[in-house]
Scaffold this motif. Structure first.
Motif, PDB file in Angstrom:
ATOM      1  N   PRO A 123       1.245  -1.505   0.205  1.00 44.16           N
ATOM      2  CA  PRO A 123      -0.084  -0.331   0.131  1.00 44.16           C
ATOM      3  C   PRO A 123       0.595   1.072   0.269  1.00 44.16           C
ATOM      4  CG  PRO A 123       0.115  -1.461   2.215  1.00 44.16           C
ATOM      5  CD  PRO A 123      -0.228  -2.130   1.659  1.00 44.16           C
ATOM      6  N   LEU A 124       2.288   1.227   0.535  1.00 45.13           N
ATOM      7  CA  LEU A 124       2.929   2.582   0.250  1.00 45.13           C
ATOM      8  C   LEU A 124       3.259   2.982  -0.462  1.00 45.13           C
ATOM      9  CD1 LEU A 124       4.332   2.817   4.844  1.00 45.13           C
ATOM     10  CD2 LEU A 124       2.454   3.341   3.642  1.00 45.13           C
ATOM     11  N   GLN A 125       3.617   1.756  -1.250  1.00 46.63           N
ATOM     12  CA  GLN A 125       4.488   1.858  -2.254  1.00 46.63           C
ATOM     13  C   GLN A 125       3.685   2.375  -3.551  1.00 46.63           C
ATOM     14  OE1 GLN A 125       8.282   2.252  -2.919  1.00 46.63           O
ATOM     15  NE2 GLN A 125       6.974   3.017  -4.982  1.00 46.63           N
ATOM     16  N   ALA A 126       2.441   1.896  -3.216  1.00 45.41           N
ATOM     17  CA  ALA A 126       0.859   2.097  -4.214  1.00 45.41           C
ATOM     18  C   ALA A 126       0.684   3.533  -4.291  1.00 45.41           C
ATOM     19  CB  ALA A 126       0.055   1.261  -4.123  1.00 45.41           C
ATOM     20  N   LEU A 127       0.659   3.723  -2.498  1.00 43.26           N
ATOM     21  CA  LEU A 127       0.477   5.224  -2.472  1.00 43.26           C
ATOM     22  C   LEU A 127       1.164   6.510  -3.321  1.00 43.26           C
ATOM     23  CD1 LEU A 127      -1.220   7.308  -1.524  1.00 43.26           C
ATOM     24  CD2 LEU A 127      -0.547   7.170   0.062  1.00 43.26           C
ATOM     25  N   ALA A 148      -2.413  -0.868   4.908  1.00 49.47           N
ATOM     26  CA  ALA A 148      -0.562  -0.360   5.450  1.00 49.47           C
ATOM     27  C   ALA A 148      -0.468  -0.221   6.931  1.00 49.47           C
ATOM     28  CB  ALA A 148      -0.152   0.692   4.645  1.00 49.47           C
ATOM     29  N   ARG A 149      -1.833   0.729   7.835  1.00 48.52           N
ATOM     30  CA  ARG A 149      -1.197  -0.044   9.299  1.00 48.52           C
ATOM     31  C   ARG A 149      -1.972  -1.089   9.841  1.00 48.52           C
ATOM     32  NH1 ARG A 149      -1.578   4.091  13.718  1.00 48.52           N
ATOM     33  NH2 ARG A 149      -0.031   4.308  13.785  1.00 48.52           N
ATOM     34  N   GLN A 150      -2.867  -1.908   8.986  1.00 50.63           N
ATOM     35  CA  GLN A 150      -3.627  -3.376   9.304  1.00 50.63           C
ATOM     36  C   GLN A 150      -2.210  -4.146   8.957  1.00 50.63           C
ATOM     37  OE1 GLN A 150      -6.849  -3.602   6.744  1.00 50.63           O
ATOM     38  NE2 GLN A 150      -7.995  -1.948   8.086  1.00 50.63           N
ATOM     39  N   GLU A 151      -1.545  -4.053   8.351  1.00 49.23           N
ATOM     40  CA  GLU A 151      -0.392  -5.060   7.664  1.00 49.23           C
ATOM     41  C   GLU A 151       0.649  -4.735   8.294  1.00 49.23           C
ATOM     42  OE1 GLU A 151      -0.115  -4.761   2.997  1.00 49.23           O
ATOM     43  OE2 GLU A 151      -2.649  -5.303   3.105  1.00 49.23           O
ATOM     44  N   GLY A 152       1.011  -3.603   9.106  1.00 47.46           N
ATOM     45  CA  GLY A 152       2.405  -3.523  10.001  1.00 47.46           C
ATOM     46  C   GLY A 152       3.124  -2.920   9.181  1.00 47.46           C
ATOM     47  N   VAL A 154       3.558   0.790   8.605  1.00 45.64           N
ATOM     48  CA  VAL A 154       3.082   2.214   9.150  1.00 45.64           C
ATOM     49  C   VAL A 154       4.065   2.029  10.646  1.00 45.64           C
ATOM     50  CG1 VAL A 154       1.706   3.931  10.139  1.00 45.64           C
ATOM     51  CG2 VAL A 154       0.957   2.138   7.996  1.00 45.64           C
ATOM     52  N   ALA A 155       4.594   2.862  11.066  1.00 41.84           N
ATOM     53  CA  ALA A 155       5.958   3.102  12.077  1.00 41.84           C
ATOM     54  C   ALA A 155       4.562   3.366  13.317  1.00 41.84           C
ATOM     55  CB  ALA A 155       6.132   4.332  11.697  1.00 41.84           C
ATOM     56  N   ALA A 156       4.599   3.132  14.170  1.00 37.65           N
ATOM     57  CA  ALA A 156       4.113   2.629  15.151  1.00 37.65           C
ATOM     58  C   ALA A 156       3.684   4.258  15.960  1.00 37.65           C
ATOM     59  CB  ALA A 156       4.809   1.854  16.693  1.00 37.65           C
ATOM     60  N   GLN A 157       4.160   5.288  15.969  1.00 35.98           N
ATOM     61  CA  GLN A 157       4.084   6.911  16.415  1.00 35.98           C
ATOM     62  C   GLN A 157       3.149   7.142  15.761  1.00 35.98           C
ATOM     63  OE1 GLN A 157       6.736   5.986  15.086  1.00 35.98           O
ATOM     64  NE2 GLN A 157       8.210   6.834  13.940  1.00 35.98           N
ATOM     65  N   PRO A 174      10.239   0.896   9.993  1.00 36.07           N
ATOM     66  CA  PRO A 174      12.000   0.756  10.016  1.00 36.07           C
ATOM     67  C   PRO A 174      12.225  -0.598   8.850  1.00 36.07           C
ATOM     68  CG  PRO A 174      11.666   1.124  11.909  1.00 36.07           C
ATOM     69  CD  PRO A 174      10.241   0.884  11.158  1.00 36.07           C
ATOM     70  N   SER A 175      10.822  -2.202   9.190  1.00 38.24           N
ATOM     71  CA  SER A 175      11.679  -3.616   8.339  1.00 38.24           C
ATOM     72  C   SER A 175      10.999  -2.982   6.706  1.00 38.24           C
ATOM     73  CB  SER A 175      10.605  -3.754   8.654  1.00 38.24           C
ATOM     74  OG  SER A 175       8.931  -3.618   8.865  1.00 38.24           O
ATOM     75  N   LEU A 176      10.520  -1.836   6.633  1.00 39.83           N
ATOM     76  CA  LEU A 176       9.535  -1.699   5.291  1.00 39.83           C
ATOM     77  C   LEU A 176      10.777  -0.375   4.124  1.00 39.83           C
ATOM     78  CD1 LEU A 176       7.267  -2.016   2.785  1.00 39.83           C
ATOM     79  CD2 LEU A 176       5.758  -0.138   4.172  1.00 39.83           C
ATOM     80  N   LEU A 177      11.226   0.173   5.146  1.00 45.13           N
ATOM     81  CA  LEU A 177      11.242   1.076   4.353  1.00 45.13           C
ATOM     82  C   LEU A 177      12.187   1.014   3.391  1.00 45.13           C
ATOM     83  CD1 LEU A 177      11.062   5.001   4.114  1.00 45.13           C
ATOM     84  CD2 LEU A 177      13.092   4.439   6.508  1.00 45.13           C
TER      85      LEU A 177
END
Length: 234
Positions: A83-87, A137-141, A143-146, A193-196
């Motif tokens: 999702p973040l890359q799609a965005l 993205a949040r549902q899939e983990g 997005v950063a927690a903060q 961080p794991s996705l960035l």
């Protein structure tokens, strides 16, 4: 289909593009119907036969632009499951369309023109799109927690819309740089961080190129649309 009906369809297709070319050069308040009719190679009376007034023409441009941009966004979305890359890819796709397609560009500006009523069709739809992708993205983990999603959604919509309104024709390279710079600064605070490390702020080249290239067949090609109309009604 009779010749008169075919001409009417062709006029209805061509006139919003002519209007877009004038609205792209002038703001809404300054654009004149006489300039639009001259650009469309018709009399002002003939223009009024199809469009009641300037606002009617502006709405036609906005409607056509919205269709072009969101069909392109769908093409980019369908090519990317993250999702973040799609965005990111969608934003690059839309920005490239704004650079080369006058209807898309004029439509976005008209939708943000404060001298008009009935605005903000784009921004509401774009907000909903960004919100859905960030929620996923949040549902899939991813997005950063903060991260507070409502605030980040508003920031992304405001920044990308603002850049989009400033885009001029033939500025594809500068536009790409602008959006790449935006995502380079924004993604580190948004992504987990794991996705960035796997995200490309410049967009996925194959995805963006495919969506933009395919979209070149979607805006005005009046002779093709008239033929299609004839094929379905004749």
């Amino acid at each position: 289909m009779g010749l008169q009906q075919e001409r009417a369809i062709r006029t209805r297709l061509l006139t919003p593009k002519s209007a877009a070319e004038v609205f792209d050069r002038e703001d809404y308040a300054s654009a004149r119907l006489s300039d639009i009719s001259a650009r469309a190679n018709m009399s002002t009376g003939a223009l009024h036969f199809h469009f009641a007034n300037k606002e009617d023409l502006a709405q036609a441009v906005v409607s056509e632009a919205r269709g072009i941009l969101w069909r392109a966004a769908r093409l980019a979305y369908e090519k990317n499951s993250e999702p973040l890359q799609a965005l990111t890819d969608i934003s690059h796709t839309l920005s490239q369309l704004l650079s080369w397609d006058v209807v898309s560009r004029a439509g976005l500006r008209l939708d943000n023109d404060r001298s008009r009523k009935g605005r903000e069709q784009f921004i509401h739809a774009w907000h909903a799109c960004v919100q859905r992708l960030l929620d996923r993205a949040r549902q899939e983990g991813g997005v950063a927690a903060q991260v507070q999603l409502p605030a980040l959604t508003c920031a992304i919509v405001a920044a990308t819309t603002g850049i989009g309104v400033l885009i001029k024709g033939g500025e594809g390279d500068r536009t790409r740089l602008a959006f790449t710079g935006f995502w380079q600064g924004f993604l580190p605070g948004l992504a987990a961080p794991s996705l960035l490390g796997g995200l490309n702020p410049g967009g996925t080249p194959d995805v963006v190129d495919h969506a933009v290239a395919a979209s070149r067949y979607l805006p005005y090609a009046p002779e093709e649309e008239v033929d299609a109309e004839a094929a379905t009604t004749g």
